[in-house]
Design a protein around this motif. Structure first.
Motif, PDB file in Angstrom:
ATOM      1  N   ASP A  23       0.924  -1.326   0.042  1.00  0.00           N
ATOM      2  CA  ASP A  23      -0.038  -0.180  -0.162  1.00  0.00           C
ATOM      3  C   ASP A  23       0.797   1.322   0.013  1.00  0.00           C
ATOM      4  N   GLU A  41      -6.457  -6.422  -5.636  1.00  0.00           N
ATOM      5  CA  GLU A  41      -5.374  -5.421  -5.841  1.00  0.00           C
ATOM      6  C   GLU A  41      -4.152  -6.041  -6.383  1.00  0.00           C
ATOM      7  N   LYS A  60      -8.633  -8.730  -0.537  1.00  0.00           N
ATOM      8  CA  LYS A  60      -7.393  -7.728  -0.907  1.00  0.00           C
ATOM      9  C   LYS A  60      -6.527  -8.334  -2.017  1.00  0.00           C
TER      10      LYS A  60
END
Lengths: 547, 547
Positions: free
Chosen positions: B283, B314, B310
């Motif tokens: 991140d 992502e 996630k």
């Protein structure tokens, strides 16, 4: 660790435990469709095992099966095996004396036979002395008139037996089945298969670098189930829990194409001819959709590159060639693409896709020259392919003499195939040992010369055999059938071959004939040709001087 | 069929025969990178085997390895095993008395140890009476000062030995290695692994319905190689011929992310925490690219659904949960999606992806209630998970008493995990046997109550233990640490739990404390809590009347 035996009941019970609702679909001879599940099949396999008990079949007794691919044949893949007997997969296409030999050799005590194949058995029944019972794979009211006796309908045999069975503890080294080789060079030889071998073969068939047989697949074995375990597909698909589709007699391109379409088949396996014919059918019937196909395995003979291209381009259905033998369960190599090959151009990839392929996990492979040394991995130097694996046989049944010849001291099977290997480990089979031409210290592939001769526009058929030569031991002789009206002379063919091969590969002589004799399986009968052209080629003056 | 033994030398020799140029990459402790190939590794493994001969180690002798994941550790995965000795994978994170116990229990004759871990061994060396030689995994000039003796540098040990070795014929049932359980409930127990077990585990790891470890993969085992064979990855990747990447000490998220990026890692395996931390790192560092990742295996504890989402959303890197134990080599189930689940909505699929998963091919699984019956496959009824497979142990080393308890008469391992199973065959582990609350005839999962309590906004930590009850034998007691300044009472939590669970699951009492005691591995110390809250709950008047 736990001494859990690698036996076929584990394969079956996994399917029933985890995938009881998965379907087994058969296109029956009358054109109707039979559908049931692993759960249903399991109950009938248990009934079959009880019926075998009732017949008094001892441990290890063999039952012969003379049948096309269908759900009852599937049941016979497990019932005898899981109850510690053995299924003898009989090849009904053999000539009668070979067919009888296989049953005598296996000492089959029961023969299970399709109604449509009863005649083949009847014609030979007098000689089948070990057989105590015939079972016809049908309902009671479908029993054909027959001289076979005693005879019973399969459904009557099963009826009334309990649908559960307590499988015995089976040693994984026990035989679960037997196939015979096709016997092109003599009487068919029996290969006894063990539970351990087929368990390992089945888990290997699911390997991501091998056949990838998955629970999500719909598998259609077109290859007969009497040929080397149907190439292992019925067992591998059961281990994975995949849906299976059996064509019975419907192996024509139209039926197969519709079966693939209707049942959403993802993986199938057959000799190249099947896919060639299907491509022709699909060309004329563009409404039939085989887009569910994920991959097609071919074996038995090498597929032409044009066929592989067509299936890539038109159906997005990659053809993967496999090499194997009855002796190897059968899977030995597969023309899957390793990373280094996937990085090559499409044109270069096609060269790999027409090879016998890459050794599957668990298969040890080497190529040995006349001096017993491994050949260089240059893709050119020929030698005999030798293999070793837990699923390669270590003996033929009742054949002490062949057993002395067929295996090396360090435990490899001599396959009789002449092959080359490249630096990436890919194997290409270029000839049979008995056909390769040993010219001086070098080997010449009869198959490669034949393929190039046949590519000449004026050639209808062609084959190449070795004939004796004073100086070089053997030299190639080309035997050619020209096309009608062709005006073909030896020099034309020498020029043609000279574009591809080095001078020393070119045949020393060309014979033009009307038809090439064939064996019962349709292959060129090279033995008869060698007898017919039993000549000795003379050395040239130059060669003479060297002698 | 051929009696080819399923031994680890076959796995190694396949990699060297077909993939000699594939790389093994180690990020060394000093931050530099060591690269070499399977061909190079093979020569050093041969040297290592000669060195073990020279030390006079007999067949079956155990060598302990105290090391992080690196190429020398990889060599030790094969050298002792292929020369008929055994690698004892030592867990240096155990408290000293457990660490010493494992080495005494295994009777290690040699200890191979990383320079950075020498202190752990030194601190206990006085007690290691079976050890005749210490080898430090470094060059001669990197030898740290040490009291260990006799001591030699690994590179000096190897130097000068021949780079070929004639591997002995090894019976597949021979031990190749040993790991100890982590010993949360007593002294660690030794699990001896056989060649056959790891050969089968490795080919299964390549199965398309299991881990799909392929020659095209780049595998990064983050899980320590002393934990249950590094979850089998170094062996499975070698069998497939895959490139491997070893992080040594660099298991922080930054290092791992860069290693994945630089070496184009496709598959990795670790506990959920690692991937949680890496997500945080990514991140903040969006320039680091882990898009080569094809899949991530997690085990040890269940990954939160949010983490799986996630990584899907992502990084397109599906997280696949696995369940296993030291006793199971370790792979037992995997949360791969069978066809029926793939057809569900993404939301429903996530429910399956947080489960322990589906039994891998070759693993027999059942869930047994207190009466010894299989529980219904309803996804709700709890029982103890029992497993059986050729790669599940059938005994603990030197533990006759535990061996009496741990196995069923029909050959299953009692895992001590409490689980449910649904109609599709998926297993979900809901508790440990010692923690599940047996209330009357019904079982209540402490873990599920805990997870729901922790989801309450005013709860910082929470655990649930069973306490004695006059009427119901056991009832749940919740032990809760409220967040700072929270004004939390028992009724709030009962209301909260009541939204999810039936009344009879709700705790009979709530204790509010400042901190929950933890074990040395950071888990809630339920044993201490049960001792501290050693109460007997009284039956209500109504219940009293029934007694």
């Amino acid at each position: 660790m736990m001494g859990v035996q690698l036996t076929l009941d584990k394969i079956l019970e996994r399917a029933v435990d985890l995938f009881p609702e998965r379907e087994l679909v058969t296109k029956l001879p009358d054109g109707s469709t039979h559908r049931y599940t692993y759960g249903d099949a399991y109950e009938r396999i248990c009934q079959l095992a009880h019926a075998l008990d009732e017949m008094g079949l001892e441990e290890g007794a063999r039952v012969g099966v003379v049948a096309t691919n269908h759900y009852r044949h599937f049941e016979l893949y497990f019932g005898p095996a899981c109850s510690a007997r053995s299924i003898h997969m009989c090849n009904m296409r053999l000539p009668d004396h070979h067919f009888v030999h296989t049953i005598e050799d296996a000492e089959d005590e029961v023969i299970f036979v399709d109604p449509a194949l009863v005649e083949k058995v009847e014609a030979n029944a007098d000689e089948l002395e070990t057989v105590k019972q015939y079972v016809i794979l049908c309902e009671e009211d479908e029993l054909p008139e027959t001289d076979l006796e005693p005879v019973v309908a399969y459904e009557s045999l099963l009826a009334g037996h309990p649908t559960e069975y307590e499988w015995p503890d089976i040693d994984e080294d026990r035989e679960y089945g037997m196939c015979h080789t096709s016997g092109t060079t003599g009487l068919p030889k029996g290969v006894p298969y063990t539970h351990r071998a087929m368990y390992l073969h089945s888990i290997m068939c699911g390997h991501v670098d091998a056949n990838q047989v998955s629970e999500g697949d719909v598998a259609l074995p077109v290859v007969p189930m009497f040929h080397a375990n149907g190439w292992g597909i019925p067992y591998a698909a059961t281990f994975a829990g995949a849906k299976q589709v059996f064509p019975s007699v419907h192996t024509d391109p139209e039926s197969l194409a519709h079966l693939i379409d209707d049942e959403e088949v993802t993986v199938s396996a057959a000799v190249p001819t099947i896919w060639l014919e299907m491509a022709n059918y699909l060309d004329e019937n563009p409404d039939v959709d085989i887009s569910n196909i994920d991959r097609l395995t071919v074996g038995g003979s090498a597929p032409p590159e044009s066929l592989i291209r067509k299936y890539d381009e038109e159906y997005d259905a990659p053809i993967i060639q496999g090499w194997g033998m009855t002796e190897t369960s059968p899977l030995g190599t597969l023309s899957t693409l390793r990373t280094e090959v996937e990085a090559l151009s499409p044109e270069e990839q096609y060269e790999y896709r027409t090879m016998a392929g890459f050794p599957v996990p668990g298969m040890q492979v080497r190529i040995i020259d006349d001096d017993g040394e491994e050949v260089p991995r240059d893709g050119e130097t020929m030698g005999e392919l030798e293999v070793r694996s837990p699923w390669v046989t270590d003996h033929y049944h009742n054949r002490p003499e062949e057993n002395e010849q067929a295996f090396t001291d360090d435990g490899y099977l001599r396959t009789g195939d002449i092959a080359v290997r490249d630096e990436l480990g890919y194997v290409d089979v270029v000839d049979r040992d008995k056909d390769v031409i040993k010219s001086g210290g070098e080997w010449i592939s009869s198959v490669q010369l034949e393929n190039d001769l046949i590519a000449h526009e004026d050639v209808a058929e062609a084959t190449v055999v070795g004939v004796e030569h004073e100086r070089w031991q053997e030299r190639p002789l080309a035997i050619v059938v020209p096309t009608a009206d062709a005006d073909l002379v030896a020099d034309d063919l020498a020029d043609h071959l000279g574009e591809t091969f080095p001078d020393w590969w070119l045949p020393d002589a060309y014979e033009f004939i009307d038809e090439i004799p064939k064996t019962s399986t349709g292959k060129f009968d090279k033995k008869r040709l060698r007898d017919r052209f039993d000549i000795v080629l003379e050395a040239t003056d130059e060669e003479e001087a060297e002698l």
